[in-house]
Design a protein around this motif. Sequence first.
Motif, PDB file in Angstrom:
ATOM      1  N   GLN A  73      -4.146 -15.174 -15.839  1.00 29.90           N
ATOM      2  CA  GLN A  73      -4.704 -16.166 -14.926  1.00 29.90           C
ATOM      3  C   GLN A  73      -3.588 -16.987 -14.280  1.00 29.90           C
ATOM      4  O   GLN A  73      -2.706 -17.512 -14.956  1.00 29.90           O
ATOM      5  CB  GLN A  73      -5.638 -17.073 -15.715  1.00 29.90           C
ATOM      6  CG  GLN A  73      -6.224 -18.199 -14.900  1.00 29.90           C
ATOM      7  CD  GLN A  73      -7.219 -18.994 -15.716  1.00 29.90           C
ATOM      8  OE1 GLN A  73      -7.990 -18.453 -16.496  1.00 29.90           O
ATOM      9  NE2 GLN A  73      -7.187 -20.296 -15.538  1.00 29.90           N
ATOM     10  N   HIS A  74      -3.613 -17.060 -12.954  1.00 31.67           N
ATOM     11  CA  HIS A  74      -2.668 -17.887 -12.210  1.00 31.67           C
ATOM     12  C   HIS A  74      -3.447 -18.884 -11.359  1.00 31.67           C
ATOM     13  O   HIS A  74      -4.678 -18.846 -11.304  1.00 31.67           O
ATOM     14  CB  HIS A  74      -1.803 -17.023 -11.285  1.00 31.67           C
ATOM     15  CG  HIS A  74      -0.951 -16.015 -11.996  1.00 31.67           C
ATOM     16  ND1 HIS A  74       0.265 -16.322 -12.531  1.00 31.67           N
ATOM     17  CD2 HIS A  74      -1.169 -14.696 -12.263  1.00 31.67           C
ATOM     18  CE1 HIS A  74       0.785 -15.227 -13.093  1.00 31.67           C
ATOM     19  NE2 HIS A  74      -0.073 -14.231 -12.946  1.00 31.67           N
ATOM     20  N   GLY A  75      -2.686 -19.735 -10.678  1.00 34.10           N
ATOM     21  CA  GLY A  75      -3.301 -20.669  -9.734  1.00 34.10           C
ATOM     22  C   GLY A  75      -2.620 -20.529  -8.399  1.00 34.10           C
ATOM     23  O   GLY A  75      -1.560 -19.903  -8.283  1.00 34.10           O
ATOM     24  N   ILE A  88       2.450 -23.039  -4.803  1.00 35.53           N
ATOM     25  CA  ILE A  88       2.867 -22.873  -6.200  1.00 35.53           C
ATOM     26  C   ILE A  88       1.718 -22.327  -7.034  1.00 35.53           C
ATOM     27  O   ILE A  88       0.560 -22.406  -6.641  1.00 35.53           O
ATOM     28  CB  ILE A  88       3.320 -24.210  -6.833  1.00 35.53           C
ATOM     29  CG1 ILE A  88       2.205 -25.258  -6.720  1.00 35.53           C
ATOM     30  CG2 ILE A  88       4.605 -24.712  -6.221  1.00 35.53           C
ATOM     31  CD1 ILE A  88       2.357 -26.403  -7.689  1.00 35.53           C
ATOM     32  N   CYS A  89       2.101 -21.801  -8.191  1.00 37.54           N
ATOM     33  CA  CYS A  89       1.113 -21.459  -9.205  1.00 37.54           C
ATOM     34  C   CYS A  89       0.910 -22.716 -10.037  1.00 37.54           C
ATOM     35  O   CYS A  89       1.877 -23.292 -10.523  1.00 37.54           O
ATOM     36  CB  CYS A  89       1.635 -20.321 -10.088  1.00 37.54           C
ATOM     37  SG  CYS A  89       0.570 -19.984 -11.506  1.00 37.54           S
ATOM     38  N   HIS A  90      -0.317 -23.157 -10.164  1.00 39.68           N
ATOM     39  CA  HIS A  90      -0.556 -24.393 -10.920  1.00 39.68           C
ATOM     40  C   HIS A  90      -1.494 -24.173 -12.111  1.00 39.68           C
ATOM     41  O   HIS A  90      -2.217 -25.064 -12.526  1.00 39.68           O
ATOM     42  CB  HIS A  90      -1.036 -25.516 -10.008  1.00 39.68           C
ATOM     43  CG  HIS A  90      -2.373 -25.250  -9.370  1.00 39.68           C
ATOM     44  ND1 HIS A  90      -2.811 -23.989  -9.098  1.00 39.68           N
ATOM     45  CD2 HIS A  90      -3.346 -26.080  -8.958  1.00 39.68           C
ATOM     46  CE1 HIS A  90      -4.014 -24.068  -8.554  1.00 39.68           C
ATOM     47  NE2 HIS A  90      -4.354 -25.326  -8.456  1.00 39.68           N
ATOM     48  N   GLU A  91      -1.457 -22.935 -12.633  1.00 40.16           N
ATOM     49  CA  GLU A  91      -2.146 -22.661 -13.898  1.00 40.16           C
ATOM     50  C   GLU A  91      -1.053 -22.118 -14.815  1.00 40.16           C
ATOM     51  O   GLU A  91      -0.393 -21.139 -14.451  1.00 40.16           O
ATOM     52  CB  GLU A  91      -3.220 -21.570 -13.723  1.00 40.16           C
ATOM     53  CG  GLU A  91      -4.401 -21.969 -12.890  1.00 40.16           C
ATOM     54  CD  GLU A  91      -5.476 -22.688 -13.697  1.00 40.16           C
ATOM     55  OE1 GLU A  91      -5.403 -22.648 -14.947  1.00 40.16           O
ATOM     56  OE2 GLU A  91      -6.360 -23.293 -13.075  1.00 40.16           O
ATOM     57  N   TYR A  92      -0.899 -22.733 -15.967  1.00 38.06           N
ATOM     58  CA  TYR A  92       0.185 -22.273 -16.839  1.00 38.06           C
ATOM     59  C   TYR A  92      -0.032 -20.800 -17.195  1.00 38.06           C
ATOM     60  O   TYR A  92      -1.086 -20.427 -17.713  1.00 38.06           O
ATOM     61  CB  TYR A  92       0.276 -23.118 -18.103  1.00 38.06           C
ATOM     62  CG  TYR A  92       1.443 -22.679 -18.948  1.00 38.06           C
ATOM     63  CD1 TYR A  92       2.743 -22.973 -18.543  1.00 38.06           C
ATOM     64  CD2 TYR A  92       1.260 -21.936 -20.097  1.00 38.06           C
ATOM     65  CE1 TYR A  92       3.824 -22.532 -19.262  1.00 38.06           C
ATOM     66  CE2 TYR A  92       2.339 -21.490 -20.828  1.00 38.06           C
ATOM     67  CZ  TYR A  92       3.621 -21.791 -20.405  1.00 38.06           C
ATOM     68  OH  TYR A  92       4.695 -21.344 -21.121  1.00 38.06           O
ATOM     69  N   CYS A  93       0.981 -19.971 -16.872  1.00 34.94           N
ATOM     70  CA  CYS A  93       0.788 -18.525 -17.007  1.00 34.94           C
ATOM     71  C   CYS A  93       1.913 -17.865 -17.805  1.00 34.94           C
ATOM     72  O   CYS A  93       2.071 -16.655 -17.776  1.00 34.94           O
ATOM     73  CB  CYS A  93       0.678 -17.886 -15.626  1.00 34.94           C
ATOM     74  SG  CYS A  93       2.080 -18.268 -14.565  1.00 34.94           S
TER      75      CYS A  93
HETATM   76 CU1  CUA Z   1       1.407 -18.061 -12.452  1.00 32.78          CU
HETATM   77 CU2  CUA Z   1       1.641 -20.200 -13.445  1.00 32.78          CU
END
Ligand code: CUA
Length: 300
Positions: A131-133, A166-171
């Motif tokens: 899962q990403h953001g 940006i990706c804003h889900e910790y991945c």
């Molecule tokens: Cu992809 Cu955080």
Amino acid sequence: MSDARHQPPQQPANEPTVDSVARSEALHIDRYEGIWVRVSMTTLALFTVAVIYASTAMGIQLPGMHMRIDPRTVATPGMSLFAEPKVTQIREGEYEAYIRAQAQPWIFTPSKIHIPVGAKLTLYITSQDVQHGFYIDRTNVNVMVLPGQVTKTAARFDKPGVYNFICHEYCGIGHHTMFGQIIVETPEMIAEATATAEAAVALATGVGNPANGQARFTLCAGCHGLGGEGVKGLGKPLANSEFVAGLKDAELVDFIKKGRAIDDPANTSGVAMPPKGGNPALNDNDLLDIVAFIRTLQTQ
Ligand code: CUA
């Protein structure tokens, strides 16, 4: 005993009956309370109308799942549009971008998206693993990116500049390295980028335009002569020059760009050659054209 005792009690017309007292007490609403109840009901009604209008007439929808996709083949060429994701123009002022998010390495592909100012950009985003953001700075694009589904969202970019996403889900351990840019360009920026790209191609292929170069050569002619024959005490001859013959186009362009200072040991004329012959406005393409013209002066 008087007869009055047997008569039903007389009620004055203006006094409330037991029934009406009970009803009005049950419904008693303080004046201010009544006002607030009406304000609240009106607000709710307005919101309901606004939501219906926004979703139907204006087409504003929550970003959501566009379709399902198999994350195992999402990066396999030929198997999905996300294998080699890119930006395409679908019509005047409208672009769509397919973006693939992935961990190990933690990147978005593509990570740089160029669109012209005022364009509407529709984004289809998916993940090939976890899962990403996806959040674009200075816009209201803020969505989750899940393996197995395609998230669709859109934004219009009316101001030129660089919009970071940006990706804003910790991945995972490289989460903080997941970012990219949407570069919103003015027509001038696009023209300049095109000219630079063309110049790079021209430099790589070594094809300048001698006619354009001759027009630009008038500045050089002040020291080198109109036919590149050289001017005594100023500039060396460029026609039939061993120096010119010994350098490739790209090297000559580079030389003209830098010029030759008077204290350069290789300076044998005793006169400084200013960078770009003294015209900083010349770009690589112009210099290549000048070089192409100088080539025509080599007759031996
Ligand atoms: Cu992809 Cu955080």
